[in-house]
Design an enzyme around this catalytic site. Structure first.
Site, PDB file in Angstrom:
ATOM      1  N   GLU A   1     -34.202  51.983  31.040  1.00 54.20           N
ATOM      2  CA  GLU A   1     -35.010  50.821  31.396  1.00 54.20           C
ATOM      3  C   GLU A   1     -36.406  51.360  31.693  1.00 54.20           C
ATOM      4  OE1 GLU A   1     -33.768  48.520  34.818  1.00 54.20           O
ATOM      5  OE2 GLU A   1     -35.520  47.218  34.599  1.00 54.20           O
TER       6      GLU A   1
ATOM      7  N   ARG B   1     -22.514  61.118  36.761  1.00 51.09           N
ATOM      8  CA  ARG B   1     -23.943  61.408  36.695  1.00 51.09           C
ATOM      9  C   ARG B   1     -24.243  62.762  37.321  1.00 51.09           C
ATOM     10  NH1 ARG B   1     -26.408  56.628  37.893  1.00 51.09           N
ATOM     11  NH2 ARG B   1     -28.377  57.509  38.547  1.00 51.09           N
TER      12      ARG B   1
ATOM     13  N   LYS C   1     -34.359  56.483  40.865  1.00 50.98           N
ATOM     14  CA  LYS C   1     -35.704  56.096  40.430  1.00 50.98           C
ATOM     15  C   LYS C   1     -36.460  55.360  41.540  1.00 50.98           C
ATOM     16  CE  LYS C   1     -34.711  54.639  35.982  1.00 50.98           C
ATOM     17  NZ  LYS C   1     -34.967  53.798  34.811  1.00 50.98           N
TER      18      LYS C   1
END
Ligand code: ATP
Ligand code: MG
Length: 560
Positions: A38, A264, A274
């Protein structure tokens, strides 16, 4: 213990086993993967893991790798991020060729599919507020309750959805929801929102839309449109997989991608969210997204990391289903291993102490030194020796401790590439601090070879005082002093774990050959670590970043 532990990203792992089985079953002609960021921030080392997995699979199976921006949230996204992401993915070596896509290019198709669901009685327009929806959603132990608007007619839903699109309603006034099951044990299946109203400018579609698809409604369908065969994502999407599959089953999509989740990447001394990275930038705890202390790809690049080192790291950590935290030392180990081969050797004194070689003339003598100790092809440069030189302050001890073989009064050391010197005098200021040293050199030792095979235990680096080049050097330490910076005690946040001594700026003295340094080159300042030119250099004189020290704590630790 999971059987997929410790398998590297490019060798066999559970994802590749699934792909192999799908190929054997004849499900696909060609494997297609994608990296779907994104564009709401810069990429970090965690994203590199995802990129290496997806790109590595496409490469090894001779398939296709897509870069797709999942740009469904106009208020948080920006073209600045799109551009930085493309630069970073390309720098990592994950070429996408012609396969650059944007979910926003599918908005019209996604809208048509939403209409399709309405027509089949599988979606409805809801007037509940976000708060009311939350309250009626139930919990893990309690079922949710149906919205009073759940049984609107198809005709009414079609009309309202069209009017949502045409801009008749305010943000939040209505949403489109899937009609699945408010009693479903998986909360993601309790009539999830498909479309929300957002009168917001989109970085690509401008003002064409005032309703936007939710991530879940866009992601799987975008995969299907592109013919993605294996949609590889992180574990937090595992609970979304039933919904992902529900859309594929209930829509006339052109393909049936398969979602596979992996754990992850988490790293010690590093925050990876983020949102937190954005906060560090916005509140100026660091100097921008590409600050060399940031775990962003652009920060690592500026710090002097190489794509090869990052890819090797991703390969070594492998792919698994179990969450874990990787030692930052492993990343540094991969870096040192790569730089050891690539770095051009130079001599730079970071903390200078002047030495006057009293029996040396006023002339300048030039001595050759190889640019790399074991790679002749990298050539050599010449280093100037003059009567006054700088050595590192800590290469001298007035009263040597046991085992100290460098310079002390009466002791002889080798000046790398040049000659042998013996310390004769220590010159002090009235306060007792050492101002300079006096030494004599043995003219027979020119070229740094022993004239009579006499033993010299210490070799030190040095630069000519007159011929050296002052440079700015930025020394970095971890941005957080805590190994797990996300864990903060009651009432504190990750910001309280910031290491306020993570940047030290000094003036150092370099041999003249360093004046030709370019941004692409990597250097080892002998005995001091790996360094690279910083991009600020053009405006402020030569600036170097210390990429990492020479000390390798990781491999030593493994040997214990
Ligand atoms: P956030 O930090 O807000 O959760 P994100 O990093 O997941 O955001 P995306 O742009 O959605 O942002 O990520 C793109 C892809 O990178 C996703 O497929 C995601 O699963 C993957 N990814 C993100 N973080 C990691 C990580 N730490 N390790 C491995 N893959 C990751
Ligand atoms: Mg995400």
């Amino acid at each position: 213990m999971n059987s997929t532990e410790n398998t590297s990203a490019s060798s066999a792992n559970f994802i590749r086993e699934i792909i192999d089985a799908d190929l054997t079953a004849g499900k696909h002609q060609q494997i297609v993967t994608r990296f779907p960021p994104e564009p709401n921030g810069y990429l970090h080392i965690g994203h590199a893991k995802s990129i290496c997995i997806n790109h590595g699979i496409a490469r090894d199976y001779r398939g296709r790798f897509h870069l797709r921006f999942d740009d469904t949230n106009p208020t948080k996204e920006d073209t600045e991020y799109v551009e930085s992401i493309m630069e970073d993915v390309r720098w990592l070596g994950a070429e996408w060729g012609d396969n650059l896509f944007f979910a926003s290019d599918y908005f019209e198709q996604l809208y048509a599919w939403a209409v399709h669901l309405i027509e089949h009685g599988k979606a409805y327009v809801d007037d509940l507020t976000a708060e009311q929806m939350r309250q009626t959603r139930g919990s893990l132990t309690e079922p949710g309750t149906d919205s009073p608007w759940r049984n609107r007619s198809v005709a009414e839903n079609l009309d309202l959805f069209a009017r949502m699109r045409s801009g008749e309603f305010a943000n939040g006034a209505k949403v489109l929801r899937a009609k699945i099951d408010m009693g479903h044990p998986n909360l993601n299946m309790r009539d999830p929102v498909l479309y929300r109203i957002a009168h917001a400018h989109h970085h690509r579609t401008g003002d064409a839309w005032c309703i936007y698809p939710m991530y879940d409604f866009a992601h799987g369908q975008s995969d299907a449109i592109e013919g993605i065969t294996h949609s590889i994502c992180t574990l937090e999407f595992e609970a979304h997989r039933p919904l992902y599959d529900w859309f594929l089953q209930n829509l006339p999509v052109p393909a049936q991608p398969r979602q596979i989740e992996f754990a992850r990447l988490n790293l010690t001394y590093t925050v990876m969210s983020k949102r937190k990275l954005l906060q560090l930038v916005q509140e100026k705890h660091v100097n921008g997204w590409d600050d060399p202390r940031m775990p962003t790809i652009s920060g690592l690049r500026r710090r002097g990391y190489t794509p090869e080192a990052i890819r090797e790291f991703c390969d070594r950590i492998g792919v698994s289903k179990r969450e874990n935290v990787i030692d930052l030392g492993l990343l540094e180990f991969c870096l040192r291993q790569d730089l050891e081969e690539k770095a051009i050797r130079r001599m730079v004194v970071l903390d200078p102490l002047k030495v006057v070689i009293t029996n040396f003339s006023d002339a300048t003598e030039w001595y050759p030194g190889p640019n790399h100790p074991s790679n002749e092809a990298m050539g050599e440069r010449k280093v100037p020796l003059t009567r006054e030189i700088f050595i590192e302050r800590d290469d001298f001890m007035e009263t040597p401790v046991k085992g100290f073989f460098r310079l002390f009064p009466g002791n002889e050391v080798r000046l790398r590439y040049a000659c042998y010197i013996t310390c004769t005098d220590v010159i002090k200021a009235p306060d007792g601090s050492i101002v300079e040293l006096h030494a004599t050199f043995d003219p027979e030792s020119r070229g740094a070879s022993s004239p009579d095979n006499r033993k010299v235990k210490g070799t030190i680096h040095w630069v000519s005082a007159k011929e050296s080049l002052p440079i700015q050097v930025r020394l970095y330490d971890n941005l957080f002093h805590s190994e797990t910076p996300d864990e903060a005690p009651e009432g504190k946040t990750f910001l309280d774990n910031i290491n306020h001594d993570s940047l030290q700026v000094i003036t150092a003295y370099a041999e003249p050959a360093l004046a030709d340094a370019t941004l692409a080159e990597r250097f080892q300042f002998e005995r001091k670590g790996y360094f690279c030119l910083d991009k600020d250099t053009a405006s402020e004189g030569l600036i170097f970043n210390r990429t990492t020290t020479l000390r390798d704590s990781w491999s030593k630790q493994q040997k214990k």
